[in-house]
Design a protein around this motif. Sequence first.
Motif, PDB file in Angstrom:
ATOM      1  N   CYS A 290     -36.951 -45.704  33.101  1.00  0.00           N
ATOM      2  CA  CYS A 290     -36.319 -44.720  33.969  1.00  0.00           C
ATOM      3  C   CYS A 290     -34.956 -45.218  34.415  1.00  0.00           C
ATOM      4  CB  CYS A 290     -37.201 -44.435  35.175  1.00  0.00           C
ATOM      5  SG  CYS A 290     -38.857 -43.870  34.745  1.00  0.00           S
ATOM      6  N   GLU A 291     -34.214 -44.335  35.099  1.00  0.00           N
ATOM      7  CA  GLU A 291     -32.859 -44.675  35.504  1.00  0.00           C
ATOM      8  C   GLU A 291     -32.818 -45.864  36.452  1.00  0.00           C
ATOM      9  OE1 GLU A 291     -29.217 -42.570  37.983  1.00  0.00           O
ATOM     10  OE2 GLU A 291     -30.580 -41.332  36.806  1.00  0.00           O
ATOM     11  N   GLY A 292     -33.792 -45.966  37.334  1.00  0.00           N
ATOM     12  CA  GLY A 292     -33.808 -47.063  38.281  1.00  0.00           C
ATOM     13  C   GLY A 292     -34.407 -48.338  37.744  1.00  0.00           C
ATOM     14  N   GLY A 293     -34.790 -48.337  36.461  1.00  0.00           N
ATOM     15  CA  GLY A 293     -35.362 -49.534  35.864  1.00  0.00           C
ATOM     16  C   GLY A 293     -36.863 -49.518  35.758  1.00  0.00           C
ATOM     17  N   HIS A 294     -37.537 -48.496  36.321  1.00  0.00           N
ATOM     18  CA  HIS A 294     -38.996 -48.434  36.231  1.00  0.00           C
ATOM     19  C   HIS A 294     -39.449 -48.363  34.785  1.00  0.00           C
ATOM     20  CE1 HIS A 294     -37.658 -46.504  39.977  1.00  0.00           C
ATOM     21  NE2 HIS A 294     -38.720 -47.032  40.535  1.00  0.00           N
ATOM     22  N   PHE A 295     -40.637 -48.885  34.525  1.00  0.00           N
ATOM     23  CA  PHE A 295     -41.235 -48.843  33.196  1.00  0.00           C
ATOM     24  C   PHE A 295     -42.364 -47.816  33.182  1.00  0.00           C
ATOM     25  CE2 PHE A 295     -39.623 -53.168  33.754  1.00  0.00           C
ATOM     26  CZ  PHE A 295     -38.831 -53.309  32.625  1.00  0.00           C
ATOM     27  N   LEU A 296     -42.368 -46.941  32.181  1.00  0.00           N
ATOM     28  CA  LEU A 296     -43.425 -45.952  31.994  1.00  0.00           C
ATOM     29  C   LEU A 296     -44.098 -46.206  30.652  1.00  0.00           C
ATOM     30  CD1 LEU A 296     -41.913 -42.574  33.263  1.00  0.00           C
ATOM     31  CD2 LEU A 296     -43.959 -43.694  34.129  1.00  0.00           C
ATOM     32  N   ALA A 297     -45.401 -46.497  30.676  1.00  0.00           N
ATOM     33  CA  ALA A 297     -46.163 -46.776  29.460  1.00  0.00           C
ATOM     34  C   ALA A 297     -47.087 -45.613  29.157  1.00  0.00           C
ATOM     35  CB  ALA A 297     -46.975 -48.056  29.628  1.00  0.00           C
ATOM     36  N   GLU A 298     -47.218 -45.283  27.875  1.00  0.00           N
ATOM     37  CA  GLU A 298     -48.069 -44.171  27.460  1.00  0.00           C
ATOM     38  C   GLU A 298     -49.493 -44.680  27.257  1.00  0.00           C
ATOM     39  OE1 GLU A 298     -48.116 -40.485  24.242  1.00  0.00           O
ATOM     40  OE2 GLU A 298     -46.750 -42.178  23.971  1.00  0.00           O
ATOM     41  N   VAL A 477     -29.387 -78.425  44.097  1.00  0.00           N
ATOM     42  CA  VAL A 477     -29.637 -79.085  45.377  1.00  0.00           C
ATOM     43  C   VAL A 477     -29.862 -78.069  46.488  1.00  0.00           C
ATOM     44  CG1 VAL A 477     -28.706 -80.654  47.118  1.00  0.00           C
ATOM     45  CG2 VAL A 477     -28.307 -81.096  44.682  1.00  0.00           C
ATOM     46  N   ASN A 478     -28.987 -77.064  46.567  1.00  0.00           N
ATOM     47  CA  ASN A 478     -28.998 -76.163  47.706  1.00  0.00           C
ATOM     48  C   ASN A 478     -29.639 -74.809  47.432  1.00  0.00           C
ATOM     49  OD1 ASN A 478     -27.681 -77.993  49.415  1.00  0.00           O
ATOM     50  ND2 ASN A 478     -25.704 -77.466  48.525  1.00  0.00           N
ATOM     51  N   SER A 479     -30.289 -74.656  46.313  1.00  0.00           N
ATOM     52  CA  SER A 479     -30.963 -73.390  46.045  1.00  0.00           C
ATOM     53  C   SER A 479     -32.109 -73.202  47.026  1.00  0.00           C
ATOM     54  CB  SER A 479     -31.493 -73.363  44.613  1.00  0.00           C
ATOM     55  OG  SER A 479     -30.430 -73.366  43.681  1.00  0.00           O
ATOM     56  N   LYS A 480     -32.283 -71.964  47.475  1.00  0.00           N
ATOM     57  CA  LYS A 480     -33.355 -71.636  48.419  1.00  0.00           C
ATOM     58  C   LYS A 480     -34.632 -71.379  47.630  1.00  0.00           C
ATOM     59  CE  LYS A 480     -35.069 -70.284  52.465  1.00  0.00           C
ATOM     60  NZ  LYS A 480     -36.473 -70.106  52.049  1.00  0.00           N
ATOM     61  N   ARG A 481     -35.628 -72.194  47.899  1.00  0.00           N
ATOM     62  CA  ARG A 481     -36.899 -72.094  47.196  1.00  0.00           C
ATOM     63  C   ARG A 481     -37.872 -71.257  48.014  1.00  0.00           C
ATOM     64  NH1 ARG A 481     -40.834 -77.367  46.293  1.00  0.00           N
ATOM     65  NH2 ARG A 481     -42.707 -76.253  45.641  1.00  0.00           N
ATOM     66  N   GLY A 482     -38.591 -70.352  47.359  1.00  0.00           N
ATOM     67  CA  GLY A 482     -39.565 -69.529  48.060  1.00  0.00           C
ATOM     68  C   GLY A 482     -40.406 -68.734  47.091  1.00  0.00           C
ATOM     69  N   ILE A 483     -41.404 -68.054  47.602  1.00  0.00           N
ATOM     70  CA  ILE A 483     -42.258 -67.221  46.764  1.00  0.00           C
ATOM     71  C   ILE A 483     -41.818 -65.770  46.897  1.00  0.00           C
ATOM     72  CG2 ILE A 483     -44.225 -68.778  46.845  1.00  0.00           C
ATOM     73  CD1 ILE A 483     -45.497 -66.916  48.917  1.00  0.00           C
ATOM     74  N   TYR A 484     -41.873 -65.052  45.765  1.00  0.00           N
ATOM     75  CA  TYR A 484     -41.447 -63.658  45.707  1.00  0.00           C
ATOM     76  C   TYR A 484     -42.564 -62.820  45.110  1.00  0.00           C
ATOM     77  CZ  TYR A 484     -36.602 -64.932  46.763  1.00  0.00           C
ATOM     78  OH  TYR A 484     -35.462 -65.396  47.381  1.00  0.00           O
ATOM     79  N   LYS A 485     -42.740 -61.644  45.650  1.00  0.00           N
ATOM     80  CA  LYS A 485     -43.743 -60.712  45.145  1.00  0.00           C
ATOM     81  C   LYS A 485     -43.254 -60.083  43.847  1.00  0.00           C
ATOM     82  CE  LYS A 485     -46.325 -56.613  46.702  1.00  0.00           C
ATOM     83  NZ  LYS A 485     -46.473 -55.674  47.834  1.00  0.00           N
ATOM     84  N   LEU A 486     -44.127 -60.026  42.862  1.00  0.00           N
ATOM     85  CA  LEU A 486     -43.795 -59.443  41.568  1.00  0.00           C
ATOM     86  C   LEU A 486     -44.137 -57.958  41.603  1.00  0.00           C
ATOM     87  CD1 LEU A 486     -42.846 -59.932  38.647  1.00  0.00           C
ATOM     88  CD2 LEU A 486     -45.230 -60.423  38.059  1.00  0.00           C
ATOM     89  N   SER A 487     -43.092 -57.104  41.634  1.00  0.00           N
ATOM     90  CA  SER A 487     -43.312 -55.664  41.796  1.00  0.00           C
ATOM     91  C   SER A 487     -42.414 -54.911  40.834  1.00  0.00           C
ATOM     92  CB  SER A 487     -43.037 -55.240  43.241  1.00  0.00           C
ATOM     93  OG  SER A 487     -43.298 -53.874  43.429  1.00  0.00           O
ATOM     94  N   LEU A 488     -42.940 -54.596  39.648  1.00  0.00           N
ATOM     95  CA  LEU A 488     -42.158 -53.898  38.635  1.00  0.00           C
ATOM     96  C   LEU A 488     -42.067 -52.403  38.905  1.00  0.00           C
ATOM     97  CD1 LEU A 488     -43.433 -55.651  35.388  1.00  0.00           C
ATOM     98  CD2 LEU A 488     -41.468 -56.225  36.794  1.00  0.00           C
ATOM     99  N   ALA A 489     -42.772 -51.886  39.887  1.00  0.00           N
ATOM    100  CA  ALA A 489     -42.711 -50.458  40.187  1.00  0.00           C
ATOM    101  C   ALA A 489     -41.570 -50.116  41.126  1.00  0.00           C
ATOM    102  CB  ALA A 489     -44.024 -49.988  40.796  1.00  0.00           C
ATOM    103  N   VAL A 490     -40.808 -51.108  41.551  1.00  0.00           N
ATOM    104  CA  VAL A 490     -39.659 -50.871  42.427  1.00  0.00           C
ATOM    105  C   VAL A 490     -38.405 -50.895  41.576  1.00  0.00           C
ATOM    106  CG1 VAL A 490     -38.401 -51.647  44.450  1.00  0.00           C
ATOM    107  CG2 VAL A 490     -40.866 -51.967  44.328  1.00  0.00           C
ATOM    108  N   GLY A 491     -37.616 -49.855  41.645  1.00  0.00           N
ATOM    109  CA  GLY A 491     -36.409 -49.761  40.833  1.00  0.00           C
ATOM    110  C   GLY A 491     -35.168 -49.647  41.684  1.00  0.00           C
ATOM    111  N   GLY A 492     -34.006 -49.666  41.005  1.00  0.00           N
ATOM    112  CA  GLY A 492     -32.749 -49.482  41.695  1.00  0.00           C
ATOM    113  C   GLY A 492     -32.118 -50.748  42.222  1.00  0.00           C
TER     114      GLY A 492
END
Length: 605
Positions: A290-298, A477-492
């Motif tokens: 989709c335009e916002g990057g969402h994935f649609l599978a058949e 050295v200065n990169s911010k380390r953290g955990i991120y939620k994996l959510s492919l249904a969010v686009g834009g």
Amino acid sequence: DDDDDDDDDDDDDDEGGRHPRRRTLFCARGEISALGTTGAFRLVFDEKNKYKEEVALKNGLPPLLGGFNEERDADDAYYSYESELSGTVRKNHLDGCEKNVLNTFARTYQWATSNGVNAMLRGKVVGVAETCVEAIARYSMKPPPLTTSGKNRKKKKKRQSGFEDGAEETLPPNMPKGKTKTAVIALAFAIKPKIGMRVFVNLNDFTVWRAELITPEGVELWRFSSGDGEVEVAHREHAAGHVSVYKTTEEECVSDSDDDDESFEAPYYGTLSDNQTSISKTTSIDVVRCEGGHFLAETSRGYFFVDFSSHVSGIDKSAAALSTNEDLKICGYTSSLGVGGAPIRGNIRVGDFDAFGSTRRNVAFWEQSLDAAARLPGTLTSPPAGSLGIDAISDTIIRLNASKRVPGSRKNPKVTLDAFANETELRLASSGYSSSNNSSGNEDDDFVLPWSKLIFIDGAPYVECFLNPDDSMVKTVNSKRGIYKLSLAVGGVGVILSNRVATELNLIEQKQGLSPGGILSGAGENTGRLARVSNETYTIRADSFRIGRFGFKHATVRALTHLDGDPPDLGLSCHADGIICADLFRGCCVYIDAKNERVAVTSAF
């Protein structure tokens, strides 16, 4: 006499030694009303902090399991275990574990023992009130709603009970009668707490008549009966609005040895063989973007959004009503938070699902509205029928290859979704791509993926990432380390940063914001978890972003944060730094191995 003394010493070791041979267990049984249906529960706990519970509902779903064995992960953090609607059992980490433990301790009183407060938990008296009404007015995080007449209550109760099994929403127990002096105690984990609870203790008989769990989504409210009747009632009102009621009809205290069958460990992890999908060969599905990057599978039931941030798959209301989906039987309902924090209620449906050429049995679907969920491409012949949750791929390895558009080409880039039964099949299928790029011809150059560990919090997958917001910083050295939620249904947008991280890194003050634009939505814009981009958001270009060993360049990483704090409908863990969205993976290949709880990202082939 000497023999008698020896026997006494043995008894002392059994009762007070560090490794007792026998232990005291408490078992509570009763009826439960939850998820729009009824059933039975069995809760077993010990004198320390361990417990396990099994809930068997009358809706055809596998029993719901949960427990806590005081186990810790590699980071020395506690985790519990919890089963999902499909029967898949996973470890629940961080604030997901805190929620489970505090909610159960409110029922078992394990927080009040020496192993609870001042050991695993910390407690503090917030205040003391002379009456229950005063305690709620002064110390409650969730004031009582406006009173309604008995006639309106009956109408509401009748309107909310529409299921075949006769499940009805029970009114909560009343507050203790008379002048009840109440102490309000705040509870939280002793190590890195993110979730807190307040318990309201009746000082006349030292019983808990109310408890409030404070979460990012809102306040979960527990109300308990006074115990005067034959049945003890625990009434739980979730933050999203749905209600669970536990009626304890039987309690017993037993003693057994540590070697007996009553273990507090998880009975299994993963998916039972009865519900597993048997994939005999690699199956591939064409995916529309989709335009916002969402994935649609058949799939066999229509086009589905690829949404692995939720363990439950979604089904659109109109699609569920089609004659081809009559096999999706309603077996209850649940609620979730939508845009603006408003609760959204939808039916739970169960049926078989064929997404990769093989059938998976007893898949749970949450009925929701998918209208205007994304800007659909013109080539799509029908509207989206649902969203593909992680339970649908729990025993397979998924490869989502999203190549970029070829410069000057009028054709859309081809996106494919492949399913593999195991890593051996994945290696065989990928050998062609790796050998075509291997000019040396060395057979030792095996296909190796940069796997990163997934951790699950309340059923949602999270992965460790590294953010470097400033060009002048040294990335290693200065990169911010953290955990991120994996959510492919969010686009834009590529990444959503939590307000906490944006504030810590001074991103709003130091970076020039991009004009909000595009679309930012989850599955079901009107009834989903996320809203469109508005003036309350702020977007930047981060210098770099890394998942494991795979890095994204400056032009790719468009990050967004909410100026007024994270909205509850984000569903974000308190420990998380943000959300990884679909738009980040343009030109990437994403591998998800839910069974072994890991993810990898490479360049698209």
